[in-house]
Design an enzyme around this catalytic site. Structure first.
Site, PDB file in Angstrom:
ATOM      1  N   ARG A 199      11.205  -1.679  10.767  1.00 15.35           N
ATOM      2  CA  ARG A 199      10.115  -1.328  11.678  1.00 15.35           C
ATOM      3  C   ARG A 199      10.006  -2.319  12.828  1.00 15.35           C
ATOM      4  O   ARG A 199      10.156  -3.515  12.630  1.00 15.35           O
ATOM      5  CB  ARG A 199       8.788  -1.264  10.900  1.00 15.35           C
ATOM      6  CG  ARG A 199       8.540   0.106  10.309  1.00 15.35           C
ATOM      7  CD  ARG A 199       7.399   0.175   9.362  1.00 15.35           C
ATOM      8  NE  ARG A 199       6.167  -0.464   9.812  1.00 15.35           N
ATOM      9  CZ  ARG A 199       5.030  -0.407   9.122  1.00 15.35           C
ATOM     10  NH1 ARG A 199       4.976   0.271   7.983  1.00 15.35           N
ATOM     11  NH2 ARG A 199       3.950  -1.003   9.569  1.00 15.35           N
ATOM     12  N   ARG A 254      11.691  -5.672   4.625  1.00 17.72           N
ATOM     13  CA  ARG A 254      11.451  -4.239   4.402  1.00 17.72           C
ATOM     14  C   ARG A 254      12.464  -3.371   5.167  1.00 17.72           C
ATOM     15  O   ARG A 254      12.795  -3.649   6.309  1.00 17.72           O
ATOM     16  CB  ARG A 254      10.040  -3.876   4.848  1.00 17.72           C
ATOM     17  CG  ARG A 254       9.826  -2.358   4.843  1.00 17.72           C
ATOM     18  CD  ARG A 254       8.398  -1.965   4.953  1.00 17.72           C
ATOM     19  NE  ARG A 254       7.726  -2.496   6.100  1.00 17.72           N
ATOM     20  CZ  ARG A 254       6.413  -2.437   6.281  1.00 17.72           C
ATOM     21  NH1 ARG A 254       5.659  -1.862   5.349  1.00 17.72           N
ATOM     22  NH2 ARG A 254       5.860  -2.926   7.348  1.00 17.72           N
ATOM     23  N   ARG A 277      -9.933   0.910   8.545  1.00 15.43           N
ATOM     24  CA  ARG A 277      -9.443  -0.431   8.799  1.00 15.43           C
ATOM     25  C   ARG A 277     -10.421  -1.260   9.611  1.00 15.43           C
ATOM     26  O   ARG A 277     -10.115  -2.398   9.962  1.00 15.43           O
ATOM     27  CB  ARG A 277      -8.184  -0.296   9.607  1.00 15.43           C
ATOM     28  CG  ARG A 277      -7.009  -0.900   8.853  1.00 15.43           C
ATOM     29  CD  ARG A 277      -5.895  -0.684   9.592  1.00 15.43           C
ATOM     30  NE  ARG A 277      -4.716  -1.319   9.561  1.00 15.43           N
ATOM     31  CZ  ARG A 277      -3.610  -0.768   9.102  1.00 15.43           C
ATOM     32  NH1 ARG A 277      -3.636   0.381   8.476  1.00 15.43           N
ATOM     33  NH2 ARG A 277      -2.503  -1.379   9.258  1.00 15.43           N
ATOM     34  N   ARG A 310      -0.658  -9.064  13.286  1.00 15.62           N
ATOM     35  CA  ARG A 310      -1.213  -8.073  12.348  1.00 15.62           C
ATOM     36  C   ARG A 310      -2.075  -8.773  11.292  1.00 15.62           C
ATOM     37  O   ARG A 310      -3.117  -8.245  10.894  1.00 15.62           O
ATOM     38  CB  ARG A 310      -0.079  -7.283  11.680  1.00 15.62           C
ATOM     39  CG  ARG A 310       0.569  -6.297  12.638  1.00 15.62           C
ATOM     40  CD  ARG A 310       1.927  -5.843  12.144  1.00 15.62           C
ATOM     41  NE  ARG A 310       1.856  -5.059  10.947  1.00 15.62           N
ATOM     42  CZ  ARG A 310       2.906  -4.839  10.142  1.00 15.62           C
ATOM     43  NH1 ARG A 310       4.086  -5.362  10.430  1.00 15.62           N
ATOM     44  NH2 ARG A 310       2.783  -4.095   9.075  1.00 15.62           N
ATOM     45  N   LYS A 367       0.837  -1.212   0.000  1.00 19.26           N
ATOM     46  CA  LYS A 367       0.000   0.000   0.000  1.00 19.26           C
ATOM     47  C   LYS A 367       0.873   1.264   0.000  1.00 19.26           C
ATOM     48  O   LYS A 367       0.656   2.171  -0.786  1.00 19.26           O
ATOM     49  CB  LYS A 367      -0.942   0.012   1.222  1.00 19.26           C
ATOM     50  CG  LYS A 367      -1.897  -1.176   1.270  1.00 19.26           C
ATOM     51  CD  LYS A 367      -2.857  -1.095   2.453  1.00 19.26           C
ATOM     52  CE  LYS A 367      -2.169  -1.146   3.803  1.00 19.26           C
ATOM     53  NZ  LYS A 367      -1.455  -2.422   4.087  1.00 19.26           N
TER      54      LYS A 367
HETATM   55  P1  AP5 Z   1       4.796  -1.644   1.799  1.00 20.88           P
HETATM   56  O1  AP5 Z   1       4.496  -0.775   0.622  1.00 20.88           O
HETATM   57  O2  AP5 Z   1       5.546  -1.048   2.938  1.00 20.88           O
HETATM   58  O3  AP5 Z   1       3.458  -2.381   2.300  1.00 20.88           O
HETATM   59  P2  AP5 Z   1       2.209  -1.821   3.118  1.00 20.88           P
HETATM   60  O4  AP5 Z   1       0.998  -2.494   2.557  1.00 20.88           O
HETATM   61  O5  AP5 Z   1       2.214  -0.325   3.146  1.00 20.88           O
HETATM   62  O6  AP5 Z   1       2.576  -2.443   4.507  1.00 20.88           O
HETATM   63  P3  AP5 Z   1       2.435  -1.845   5.976  1.00 20.88           P
HETATM   64  O7  AP5 Z   1       3.156  -2.833   6.860  1.00 20.88           O
HETATM   65  O8  AP5 Z   1       2.878  -0.415   6.070  1.00 20.88           O
HETATM   66  O9  AP5 Z   1       0.927  -1.945   6.181  1.00 20.88           O
HETATM   67  P4  AP5 Z   1       0.195  -2.026   7.474  1.00 20.88           P
HETATM   68  O10 AP5 Z   1      -1.181  -1.842   6.951  1.00 20.88           O
HETATM   69  O11 AP5 Z   1       0.390  -3.217   8.323  1.00 20.88           O
HETATM   70  O12 AP5 Z   1       0.883  -0.889   8.369  1.00 20.88           O
HETATM   71  P5  AP5 Z   1       0.524   0.626   8.664  1.00 20.88           P
HETATM   72  O13 AP5 Z   1       1.766   1.387   8.593  1.00 20.88           O
HETATM   73  O14 AP5 Z   1      -0.651   1.087   7.886  1.00 20.88           O
HETATM   74  O15 AP5 Z   1       5.586  -2.931   1.235  1.00 20.88           O
HETATM   75  C1  AP5 Z   1       6.110  -3.913   2.104  1.00 20.88           C
HETATM   76  C2  AP5 Z   1       7.469  -4.409   1.567  1.00 20.88           C
HETATM   77  O16 AP5 Z   1       7.248  -5.093   0.347  1.00 20.88           O
HETATM   78  C3  AP5 Z   1       8.466  -3.280   1.264  1.00 20.88           C
HETATM   79  O17 AP5 Z   1       9.757  -3.690   1.624  1.00 20.88           O
HETATM   80  C4  AP5 Z   1       8.368  -3.103  -0.261  1.00 20.88           C
HETATM   81  O18 AP5 Z   1       9.594  -2.667  -0.821  1.00 20.88           O
HETATM   82  C5  AP5 Z   1       8.015  -4.514  -0.711  1.00 20.88           C
HETATM   83  N1  AP5 Z   1       7.144  -4.543  -1.895  1.00 20.88           N
HETATM   84  C6  AP5 Z   1       6.114  -3.718  -2.192  1.00 20.88           C
HETATM   85  N2  AP5 Z   1       5.552  -4.068  -3.365  1.00 20.88           N
HETATM   86  C7  AP5 Z   1       6.254  -5.152  -3.817  1.00 20.88           C
HETATM   87  C8  AP5 Z   1       6.151  -5.967  -4.972  1.00 20.88           C
HETATM   88  N3  AP5 Z   1       5.213  -5.756  -5.915  1.00 20.88           N
HETATM   89  N4  AP5 Z   1       7.031  -7.000  -5.097  1.00 20.88           N
HETATM   90  C9  AP5 Z   1       7.975  -7.243  -4.149  1.00 20.88           C
HETATM   91  N5  AP5 Z   1       8.113  -6.482  -3.044  1.00 20.88           N
HETATM   92  C10 AP5 Z   1       7.272  -5.450  -2.878  1.00 20.88           C
HETATM   93  O19 AP5 Z   1       0.029   0.513  10.197  1.00 20.88           O
HETATM   94  C11 AP5 Z   1       0.935   0.179  11.218  1.00 20.88           C
HETATM   95  C12 AP5 Z   1       0.157   0.102  12.548  1.00 20.88           C
HETATM   96  O20 AP5 Z   1      -0.453   1.390  12.837  1.00 20.88           O
HETATM   97  C13 AP5 Z   1      -1.016  -0.885  12.560  1.00 20.88           C
HETATM   98  O21 AP5 Z   1      -0.599  -2.213  12.861  1.00 20.88           O
HETATM   99  C14 AP5 Z   1      -1.901  -0.273  13.657  1.00 20.88           C
HETATM  100  O22 AP5 Z   1      -1.396  -0.556  14.937  1.00 20.88           O
HETATM  101  C15 AP5 Z   1      -1.736   1.222  13.416  1.00 20.88           C
HETATM  102  N6  AP5 Z   1      -2.769   1.736  12.483  1.00 20.88           N
HETATM  103  C16 AP5 Z   1      -2.554   2.303  11.260  1.00 20.88           C
HETATM  104  N7  AP5 Z   1      -3.715   2.663  10.692  1.00 20.88           N
HETATM  105  C17 AP5 Z   1      -4.698   2.303  11.575  1.00 20.88           C
HETATM  106  C18 AP5 Z   1      -6.115   2.394  11.552  1.00 20.88           C
HETATM  107  N8  AP5 Z   1      -6.776   2.922  10.497  1.00 20.88           N
HETATM  108  N9  AP5 Z   1      -6.791   1.933  12.619  1.00 20.88           N
HETATM  109  C19 AP5 Z   1      -6.165   1.410  13.689  1.00 20.88           C
HETATM  110  N10 AP5 Z   1      -4.816   1.278  13.772  1.00 20.88           N
HETATM  111  C20 AP5 Z   1      -4.095   1.723  12.728  1.00 20.88           C
END
Ligand code: AP5
Length: 217
Positions: free
Chosen positions: A160, A127, A88, A171, A13
């Site tokens: 991270r 990552r 979410r 997660r 994402k």
């Molecule tokens: P990346 O692009 O970083 O993936 P992502 O989907 O953004 O993953 P996140 O871990 O950031 O998502 P998340 O939803 O768990 O965390 P968030 O920060 O929102 O890609 C991942 C890796 O893959 C990278 O190394 C990239 O290079 C590689 N990659 C990408 N595309 C690729 C491809 N096509 N091929 C190969 N490799 C590839 O949330 C973190 C925490 O915050 C949550 O756990 C929660 O505690 C809190 N939080 C955030 N939002 C909320 C909410 N709305 N409600 C409640 N809690 C929340």
């Protein structure tokens, strides 16, 4: 355009949000990034959110919704936005719908990035994120020249805290229980488009932009 990106942790994402937001010329609003900025600045919000993030759990809806409400009220979000990581939960989605009605508008599209759990684990365990510009790298799939330094801005790369195997498992559970129901929620509104998010990053971007174009984006 007002767009939401949904998909499991590590679906790509954050990676795709950067390209899609540039394509649409709208701000990218990532709740994960906002929480992490608050954690590193040790704000009250950051201290509260960290407890949940470190455990791989979602931050409670009231905290998250108020934070997004404030962010959407900023002038740059007036003509469109890309939400990454919000909503979410179904209550977050219902509140977002209501917030947008109050603002005289609505969501245009929800783009779902579809990948399986094995791929998620491979992606999250390799990552690396830049402390300076936020660029997301992967030690195998998109490797920086030096594992510790960002090729784009020269700042330090970090892993991270929530990318440890036991936290990733939690997660994924949270996603299945609380976030996956959004697929039905937005499907019922006719706003959901799912794309295959496997394969090279550039191929996924092309699929995403093609999907947006077919909806006028
Ligand atoms: P990346 O692009 O970083 O993936 P992502 O989907 O953004 O993953 P996140 O871990 O950031 O998502 P998340 O939803 O768990 O965390 P968030 O920060 O929102 O890609 C991942 C890796 O893959 C990278 O190394 C990239 O290079 C590689 N990659 C990408 N595309 C690729 C491809 N096509 N091929 C190969 N490799 C590839 O949330 C973190 C925490 O915050 C949550 O756990 C929660 O505690 C809190 N939080 C955030 N939002 C909320 C909410 N709305 N409600 C409640 N809690 C929340």
């Amino acid at each position: 355009m007002r767009l939401v990106l949904v998909g499991p942790p590590g679906a790509g994402k954050g990676t795709q949000a950067e390209f899609i937001a540039a394509h649409l010329a709208v701000p990218k609003i990532s709740t994960g990034d906002i929480f992490r900025a608050n954690v590193s600045q040790r704000t009250e919000l950051g201290i509260e959110a960290k407890r949940y993030m470190d455990a791989g759990e979602l931050v409670p809806d009231e905290i998250t919704i108020n934070m997004v409400r404030d962010r959407l009220a900023e002038p740059d979000a007036g003509d469109g936005f890309l939400l990454d990581g919000f909503p979410r939960t179904v209550p977050q989605a219902a509140t977002l719908d209501k917030m947008l009605v109050d603002m005289g508008t609505s969501l245009d599209l929800v783009l779902e990035l579809v990948v399986d759990d094995d791929e998620v684990i491979r992606r999250l365990s390799g990552r690396r994120t830049c402390r300076g510009c936020g660029k997301i790298w992967h030690v195998e799939f998109d490797p920086p020249t030096d594992d510790a330094v960002c090729d784009r801005c020269g700042s330090e790369l970090f892993q991270r805290d929530d990318d440890k195997p036991e936290t990733i498992a939690r997660r994924l559970e949270e996603y299945a229980n609380k976030t996956a129901p959004l697929v039905d929620y937005y499907g019922a509104q006719g706003k959901l488009v799912g794309i295959d998010a496997t394969g090279p990053v550039e191929d996924v971007t092309v699929r995403a932009i093609d999907a947006l174009r077919s909806y006028g984006g």
